[in-house]
Enzyme design. Structure first.
Site, PDB file in Angstrom:
ATOM      1  N   HIS A 113     -10.772   0.866   2.092  1.00 55.02           N
ATOM      2  CA  HIS A 113      -9.867   2.063   2.913  1.00 55.02           C
ATOM      3  C   HIS A 113     -11.068   1.829   3.738  1.00 55.02           C
ATOM      4  O   HIS A 113     -13.031   2.070   3.614  1.00 55.02           O
ATOM      5  CB  HIS A 113     -10.582   3.724   2.220  1.00 55.02           C
ATOM      6  CG  HIS A 113      -9.949   4.327   3.230  1.00 55.02           C
ATOM      7  ND1 HIS A 113      -8.526   4.836   3.766  1.00 55.02           N
ATOM      8  CD2 HIS A 113     -10.144   4.752   4.406  1.00 55.02           C
ATOM      9  CE1 HIS A 113      -8.635   5.772   4.868  1.00 55.02           C
ATOM     10  NE2 HIS A 113      -9.550   5.572   5.038  1.00 55.02           N
ATOM     11  N   HIS A 130       0.893  -1.052  -0.222  1.00 59.80           N
ATOM     12  CA  HIS A 130      -0.003   0.111   0.126  1.00 59.80           C
ATOM     13  C   HIS A 130       0.897   1.341  -0.238  1.00 59.80           C
ATOM     14  O   HIS A 130       1.701   1.125   0.503  1.00 59.80           O
ATOM     15  CB  HIS A 130      -1.391  -0.055   1.350  1.00 59.80           C
ATOM     16  CG  HIS A 130      -1.767   0.896   1.617  1.00 59.80           C
ATOM     17  ND1 HIS A 130      -3.048   0.990   1.264  1.00 59.80           N
ATOM     18  CD2 HIS A 130      -1.758   1.980   0.808  1.00 59.80           C
ATOM     19  CE1 HIS A 130      -3.664   2.429   0.835  1.00 59.80           C
ATOM     20  NE2 HIS A 130      -2.755   2.981   1.133  1.00 59.80           N
ATOM     21  N   HIS A 182      -4.549  -0.523   5.943  1.00 65.96           N
ATOM     22  CA  HIS A 182      -4.056   0.006   6.841  1.00 65.96           C
ATOM     23  C   HIS A 182      -5.116  -0.231   8.607  1.00 65.96           C
ATOM     24  O   HIS A 182      -5.645   0.899   9.179  1.00 65.96           O
ATOM     25  CB  HIS A 182      -3.521   1.640   6.662  1.00 65.96           C
ATOM     26  CG  HIS A 182      -4.572   1.844   5.666  1.00 65.96           C
ATOM     27  ND1 HIS A 182      -6.040   2.331   6.375  1.00 65.96           N
ATOM     28  CD2 HIS A 182      -5.239   3.248   4.889  1.00 65.96           C
ATOM     29  CE1 HIS A 182      -6.786   3.187   4.982  1.00 65.96           C
ATOM     30  NE2 HIS A 182      -5.672   3.048   4.058  1.00 65.96           N
ATOM     31  N   ASP A 204       1.360   2.419   3.598  1.00 65.74           N
ATOM     32  CA  ASP A 204       0.722   4.061   3.220  1.00 65.74           C
ATOM     33  C   ASP A 204       1.460   4.873   3.826  1.00 65.74           C
ATOM     34  O   ASP A 204       1.191   5.852   3.823  1.00 65.74           O
ATOM     35  CB  ASP A 204      -0.709   3.878   4.517  1.00 65.74           C
ATOM     36  CG  ASP A 204      -1.753   4.756   3.931  1.00 65.74           C
ATOM     37  OD1 ASP A 204      -1.534   5.274   2.390  1.00 65.74           O
ATOM     38  OD2 ASP A 204      -2.560   5.099   5.139  1.00 65.74           O
ATOM     39  N   HIS A 248       1.446   5.433  -1.926  1.00 65.33           N
ATOM     40  CA  HIS A 248       0.516   6.538  -2.577  1.00 65.33           C
ATOM     41  C   HIS A 248       2.666   7.392  -2.934  1.00 65.33           C
ATOM     42  O   HIS A 248       3.321   7.401  -2.491  1.00 65.33           O
ATOM     43  CB  HIS A 248       0.580   7.338  -1.204  1.00 65.33           C
ATOM     44  CG  HIS A 248      -0.902   7.220  -0.941  1.00 65.33           C
ATOM     45  ND1 HIS A 248      -2.428   7.333  -1.294  1.00 65.33           N
ATOM     46  CD2 HIS A 248      -1.158   6.167   0.530  1.00 65.33           C
ATOM     47  CE1 HIS A 248      -3.087   6.804  -0.668  1.00 65.33           C
ATOM     48  NE2 HIS A 248      -2.318   6.243   0.600  1.00 65.33           N
ATOM     49  N   LYS A 277      -9.356  -0.556  -5.402  1.00 73.91           N
ATOM     50  CA  LYS A 277      -9.190   0.117  -4.191  1.00 73.91           C
ATOM     51  C   LYS A 277     -10.629   0.289  -3.900  1.00 73.91           C
ATOM     52  O   LYS A 277     -11.124   1.724  -4.905  1.00 73.91           O
ATOM     53  CB  LYS A 277      -8.792   1.476  -4.289  1.00 73.91           C
ATOM     54  CG  LYS A 277      -8.636   2.428  -2.787  1.00 73.91           C
ATOM     55  CD  LYS A 277      -7.832   1.367  -2.460  1.00 73.91           C
ATOM     56  CE  LYS A 277      -8.079   2.083  -0.493  1.00 73.91           C
ATOM     57  NZ  LYS A 277      -6.886   2.511   0.288  1.00 73.91           N
TER      58      LYS A 277
HETATM   59  O1  DOR Z   1      -3.175   9.191   5.942  1.00 73.03           O
HETATM   60  C1  DOR Z   1      -4.240   9.284   4.798  1.00 73.03           C
HETATM   61  N1  DOR Z   1      -2.741  10.148   3.435  1.00 73.03           N
HETATM   62  N2  DOR Z   1      -4.451   8.429   4.630  1.00 73.03           N
HETATM   63  C2  DOR Z   1      -5.338   7.736   3.413  1.00 73.03           C
HETATM   64  O2  DOR Z   1      -6.074   7.250   2.930  1.00 73.03           O
HETATM   65  C3  DOR Z   1      -4.889   8.267   2.193  1.00 73.03           C
HETATM   66  C4  DOR Z   1      -2.873   8.917   2.293  1.00 73.03           C
HETATM   67  C5  DOR Z   1      -2.867   9.959   1.550  1.00 73.03           C
HETATM   68  O3  DOR Z   1      -3.358  10.122   0.364  1.00 73.03           O
HETATM   69  O4  DOR Z   1      -2.593  10.765   1.852  1.00 73.03           O
HETATM   70 ZN    ZN Z   2      -3.213   5.092   1.677  1.00 73.99          ZN
END
Ligand code: DOR
Ligand code: ZN
Length: 352
Positions: free
Chosen positions: A137, A14, A175, A248, A16, A100
């Site tokens: 999520h 997971h 998460h 995450d 970003h 997702k």
């Molecule tokens: O803390 C987070 N940041 N939780 C999420 O679900 C998204 C993520 C983000 O994209 O910044």
């Molecule tokens: Zn995330």
């Protein structure tokens, strides 16, 4: 005392990566240590169709530093208009590894997510047929539900009904932050797994709020009480293969974090492995770290574990940078609050 740990190269289930200048800045931080990562689709606009995913994958591949071996595992962002045929085609060509589900409004860039879960039934049924995992999520967005209860309420009122209505659907609870999340995985079968982040093994809600508000510890789902952190640590270090790492890691510039309306996300990609080694050593479970970071995830996703190795060594703590610089501004690295004795052997990482 263990001083050296050799693991199969890990994966992040997971992650970003963002886009543009931020993508270029943060991708090396993951590719240095991880062979593969499940890439979150919550861009603006989101990665909804197979065409979007193919284009995003090309941008990621173009940003991988020379000589670095990294494979992005793409996901599609589920909307009420998602076409089951497009999802099936994207899986058939190997383009996507999961879909997702963001409840609309639950987190960063989730506005296009799902409001009416009945509307995505045909997609979920198709995914159950073809064995494509759904990454969830798991938080309700009802304003009357306290933010610290949103995961537990989601499990009971949304996730469990969806799973009962869709036998065979493979689900990753992303998460997880609560004992209820751990218990729900433990009470179910091999079609259900959960990722656990690095930061939720380290912080509880006091770290965010006591002694001044700490924006760099604010993420979603928000860290809960200590009893929940302990349940997550027990699950992660248990050796149960239904729990695996999904960092995450979610970079935001300091300007966007340190604001009157700060963004959610902890940027853990650079130091996740040293932090996890510290946590697993504290829990006397260093022998289970490889399962959590390198074996359980591929097994759930039906992939082979990586064959290359990564070495962690323990030595006197070094001073580590507290941020990376991007052309959009600095991004603070997660501070675990303890000195990091473990580090990835630099001779044993991808050249970035
Ligand atoms: O803390 C987070 N940041 N939780 C999420 O679900 C998204 C993520 C983000 O994209 O910044
Ligand atoms: Zn995330």
């Amino acid at each position: 005392m263990t001083k050296k740990l050799i693991l199969r190269r890990p994966d992040d289930w997971h992650l970003h990566l963002r886009d543009g200048a931020m993508l270029a800045a943060v991708l090396p931080e993951t590719a240095r240590h991880f062979a593969r990562a499940i890439i979150m689709p919550n861009l603006v606009p989101p990665v909804v169709t197979s065409r979007d995913a193919a284009a995003y994958r090309d941008r990621i591949l173009a940003a991988i530093p020379q000589g670095c071996d990294f494979t992005p595992l793409m996901t599609l962002y589920l909307t009420e208009d998602t076409d089951p045929e497009d999802v099936a085609a994207a899986q058939a060509t190997g383009l996507v590894s999961a879909v997702k589900l963001y409840p609309a409004g639950a987190t960063t860039n989730s506005a296009s997510g799902v409001q009416d879960f009945d509307k995505v039934r045909p997609v979920l049924e198709r995914m159950a047929d073809i064995g494509l995992p759904l990454c969830v999520h798991g938080e309700v967005t009802d304003p009357s539900v306290d933010i610290f209860d949103r995961e537990a309420v989601f499990i009971e009122t949304v996730l469990d009904p969806i799973r009962r209505a869709t036998p065979g659907l493979r689900v990753v609870m992303e998460h997880i932050t609560t004992k209820e999340g751990v218990d729900y995985v433990l009470a179910n079968d091999a079609d259900l797994a959960a990722t656990i982040t690095t930061h939720h093994l380290v912080i509880n809600r006091n770290h965010i709020l006591v002694g001044g508000i700490k924006p760099h510890y604010y993420c979603l789902p928000i860290a809960k009480r200590e009893k929940h952190r302990l349940a997550l640590r027990a699950a992660a270090t248990s050796g149960d293969d239904r729990f695996f790492l999904g960092t995450d890691s979610a970079p935001h510039t300091d300007a966007n974090k340190q604001s009157a309306c700060g963004c959610a996300g902890c940027f853990t990609a650079p130091n996740t492995l040293p932090v996890l080694a510290h946590v697993f050593e504290e829990e006397k479970s260093l022998d289970r770290l490889e399962g959590f970071v390198s074996l359980h995830g591929p097994a759930f996703y039906g992939m082979q574990p990586n064959t290359e190795k990564l070495t962690l060594v323990k030595a006197a703590p070094l001073s580590a940078p507290d941020h990376i610089m991007t052309s959009e501004g600095p991004v603070t690295i997660f501070d675990p609050g303890f000195p990091l004795c473990w580090r990835v052997d630099p001779d044993n990482q991808s050249p970035t």
